[in-house]
Scaffold this active site. Structure first.
Site, PDB file in Angstrom:
ATOM      1  CD  GLU A 154      73.600  38.277  60.062  1.00 44.01           C
ATOM      2  OE1 GLU A 154      72.373  38.363  59.918  1.00 44.01           O
ATOM      3  OE2 GLU A 154      74.282  39.146  60.617  1.00 44.01           O
ATOM      4  CG  LEU A 156      69.497  36.104  60.214  1.00 43.45           C
ATOM      5  CD1 LEU A 156      69.885  35.141  61.323  1.00 43.45           C
ATOM      6  CD2 LEU A 156      68.389  35.532  59.350  1.00 43.45           C
ATOM      7  CB  ALA A 258      62.984  61.353  62.132  1.00 40.34           C
ATOM      8  CB  CYS A 266      73.674  44.818  62.289  1.00 40.54           C
ATOM      9  SG  CYS A 266      73.416  43.045  62.518  1.00 40.54           S
TER      10      CYS A 266
END
Length: 444
Positions: A154, A156, A258, A266
């Site tokens: 995935e 996402l 930044a 993730c």
């Protein structure tokens, strides 16, 4: 098509719902009965724009069924998606306990030829392991079915996950033989006008692609944060640097902002995961380790600015904090910069008055539940009322163009620590604020 999606977390719920939206018959399976019952009643365990409406609508159409009954779901489906969590172990490696448990269940209940698709983010070689577990369970039963393994990682983004699923920029498919290719083309045909954004490869390449993508994006963030630290010591401006390199077509402008460090489900997990994969194969991934080191230190950037301004002892000081989630449009606080910031400030004696549009319950119930120096507020004005300074951590839309004259009246001191470089420095200086930013040397 008839599908079973096992796991109703972020990936499983969004994926299953979007497949149902395209007219497929989808079973969404989870072992947590409370979550399933809530989903049946339209109560979604995560905040994700558009998702609640799609879940409710597709239940009305009978396109999606939420259940704890794995056996019946598998018996009535031809494609099985594994979309359970793969949390990070203490050593940074990927915990495959839930994936293995699902593989065992599939082997116990499989009663016809099918396709087994791994949607979860997993290390290279996991599909082989899952196939072995399923075959082992089938052997115990004296059964043999022709099932094919597919890797379909995935991509996402939290906050835009529904759009990412319905309008994917690319679909990665790792497959065993041509039958896998054909079934995935048929499944994804409604999501794209052509198959030009479908990329077919061997399973191990597909498994590694997800890690590689997130590691590359994380590297851009850490690179810019490293540059921001150089800017602060040299008098350069990181926003000018961003524009100067982002307009280079070879580089592009994405993920060059930044800030006070990346978080979420993730990037931290996948960078650690690919480091673990490399080390298990005898490689010392120096660059990948540096990405994580820079990010860890960057989460302390606002703390250092606050301590430099107010001193190490923060007893008696109150800070109004805007934003708890790791990014806007989600209630996810996994590895959020706000956690590190709040812990560091409160252990020095500070009181934090915090507001977030969606993540307050997450903070209360999970990530900051034992912090007695943290006060939760109902709105952004209450959070900064009588505070010694304001801190921006998450760039929610409602924080982008505030009334700075009103903010100045509410604060004890006109001091803003801008962790996302959202506000115009010259404008705030004109209004008499002391404005700290990331990658810009303070001259007040």
């Amino acid at each position: 098509m008839k599908l079973t999606v096992i796991g109703t977390g972020y990936v499983g719920l969004v994926t299953g719902t979007c497949f149902a939206e395209m007219g497929n018959k989808v079973y969404c399976v989870d072992v947590n009965e409370k979550i399933i019952n809530n989903l049946k009643n339209g109560i979604i365990p995560i905040y994700e724009p558009q998702l609640t409406d799609l879940v409710i609508e597709n239940q009305k159409r009978s396109n999606i069924t939420f259940t704890t009954d794995t056996k019946t779901s598998l018996e009535n489906s031809d494609i099985y998606f594994i979309a359970v969590g793969t949390p990070m172990n203490e050593d940074g490696s990927c915990n495959l306990t839930y994936v293995r448990n699902v593989a065992s269940e599939i082997g116990q209940y499989m009663d016809h030829d099918c396709f087994v698709v791994i949607k979860s983010t997993v290390p290279v070689g996991t599909s082989d392991e899952v196939k072995s577990i399923i075959n082992e369970e089938l052997s115990k039963r004296g059964e043999s079915f022709n099932f094919k393994m597919i890797s379909n990682p995935e991509f996402l983004k939290e906050g835009t996950a529904v759009n990412d699923c319905l309008l994917p920029d690319r679909i990665i498919v790792g497959f065993e033989d041509e039958s896998c290719k054909y079934v995935m083309e048929d499944l994804y045909e409604p999501f794209t006008d052509t198959t030009r954004n479908m990329y077919f490869m061997n399973i191990r390449s597909a498994e590694l692609t997800k890690y590689a993508a997130n590691a590359m994006l994380a590297s851009r963030i850490s690179f810019m944060n490293e540059m921001a630290n150089i800017c602060e010591t040299t008098g350069a401006n990181i926003e000018d640097i961003r524009l100067g390199i982002g307009t280079d077509k070879r580089i592009g402008s994405h993920f060059l902002h930044a800030g006070c460090g990346y978080g979420g489900s993730c990037f931290p997990k996948d960078v650690q995961g690919i480091i673990s994969i490399a080390e298990e194969n005898g490689i010392d991934p120096k660059l990948l380790k540096a990405i994580e080191d820079v990010n860890y230190n960057q989460k302390l950037s606002l703390v250092k600015k606050i301590v430099n301004h107010f001193g190490e002892d923060l007893n008696g000081l109150v800070f109004g904090l805007w934003g708890l989630s790791f990014k806007p449009n989600t209630n996810d606080m996994r590895e959020a910069s706000s956690i590190t910031l709040i812990q560091e400030l409160t252990k020095r004696g500070a009181i934090i008055q915090a507001y977030d549009p969606k993540a307050i319950d997450e903070a209360k119930e999970k990530y900051l539940k034992d912090n007695e120096n943290l006060v939760y507020c109902n709105n952004k004005s209450d959070a900064i009322k009588d505070a010694d300074a304001m801190i921006l951590v998450t760039e929610w839309k409602e924080f982008r163009t505030p009334d700075f004259r009103e903010i100045k009246k509410l604060l004890k001191n006109p001091v803003i620590f801008d962790g996302r470089n959202q506000y115009n420095r010259e404008r705030l200086n004109e209004l008499g604020f002391i404005h700290y930013q990331i990658g810009i040397k303070n001259t007040n």
